[in-house]
Design a protein around this motif. Structure first.
Motif, short mmCIF file in Angstrom:
data_model
loop_
_atom_site.label_atom_id
_atom_site.label_comp_id
_atom_site.label_asym_id
_atom_site.label_seq_id
_atom_site.Cartn_x
_atom_site.Cartn_y
_atom_site.Cartn_z
N GLY A 135 0.82 -1.21 0.00
CA GLY A 135 0.00 0.00 0.00
C GLY A 135 0.85 1.25 0.00
O GLY A 135 0.55 2.23 -0.70
N TYR A 162 -6.34 -0.26 -1.82
CA TYR A 162 -5.56 -0.65 -0.65
C TYR A 162 -6.18 -1.88 -0.01
O TYR A 162 -7.38 -1.92 0.28
CB TYR A 162 -5.52 0.49 0.37
N ALA A 205 -1.77 3.65 3.69
CA ALA A 205 -1.99 4.80 2.80
C ALA A 205 -1.25 5.99 3.41
O ALA A 205 -1.80 6.75 4.20
CB ALA A 205 -3.48 5.09 2.65
N GLY A 240 -10.52 1.00 -0.23
CA GLY A 240 -9.77 0.31 0.80
C GLY A 240 -10.50 -0.84 1.46
O GLY A 240 -11.71 -0.79 1.68
#
Length: 238
Positions: free
Chosen positions: A71, A88, A93, A183
């Motif tokens: 990620g 992700y 992140a 995500g």
């Protein structure tokens, strides 16, 4: 999109491209073009530069999916012009100017922190570097919980270490500031505190965030759900 993007799956630390195998197969079976390059796990800057170079040699749009340390890698490599989105998966992140250590430092440690091994490795013309890996006996529970026991045993002795420098290097760019993101949070993650994942995705303005009742290696335990999430992200691009 008029031209379906190539899906590039980016693995994380203590693993290799095979960690994505169940998801790779699911996406290939549905007709998508998928590539799963190696990540050398030597430095955030170097790994991101390699993945960016890999992506820029692909003809047409690319959607990047990064697991765990992957990620952080796609956060930087995703600045490539032909990257159209970031997915992700139990990942970091990062923000611009932020390191893995800084992001993790804002939250309670996961079980991983107490189960790391530090080993020197040679660097030509420089002082030795430090490799970080997971204690073999702790690996099945900390990193591979939910994976069949025999598979976890093999993964434990074949893990790909991460150079310690990768924890302190800061991201020179955060591609989520200009690219859409999505995500997956693994609610039973013992490698990354799930709150680290939640925080990063929220800060990135992720279009969709889902929480799966899954361990860190969610691609191994819930491949159909992960593959569907990536496909839905492609559809969300319009």
């Amino acid at each position: 999109m008029s031209t379906p993007p190539t899906i590039v799956l980016v693995h994380g630390a203590f693993a290799d491209a095979s960690s994505w195998a169940p998801v790779t197969l699911a996406l290939l079976d549905q007709g998508y073009t998928v590539l799963v390059p190696p990540v050398f796990n030597r430095s955030l800057i170097g790994d991101s530069a390699y993945i960016r170079s890999f992506v820029e040699q692909i003809d047409g749009p690319v959607i990047l999916a990064g697991h765990s340390y992957g990620g952080a890698v796609i956060t930087v490599a995703g600045a490539a012009d032909n990257v159209v989105g970031l997915v992700y998966v139990s990942g970091y992140a990062l923000d611009e100017g932020e390191s893995l250590g800084q992001l993790q430092g804002g939250f309670p440690d996961s079980d991983l922190a107490a189960n790391l091994v530090y080993s020197p490795y040679p660097i030509e013309g420089a002082d030795p570097g430090t490799d970080v890996s997971v204690k073999i006996d702790a690996f099945p529970e900390v990193f591979a919980a939910g994976v069949p026991a025999d598979t976890a045993r093999v993964l434990a002795v074949s893990q790909r270490p991460l150079a310690a420098v990768a924890f302190s290097e800061t991201a020179p760019v955060a591609a989520w500031k200009t690219k859409p993101s999505w995500g997956i949070v693994s609610k039973n993650d013992h490698t990354i505190n799930p709150d680290v994942e939640r925080f990063g995705y929220k800060r990135a303005g992720a279009r969709t965030v889902i929480e799966l009742d899954a361990p860190h290696l969610v691609m191994q335990t819930k491949p159909a759900e992960v593959a569907t999430f990536i496909i839905d992200a492609i559809a969300d691009l319009g």
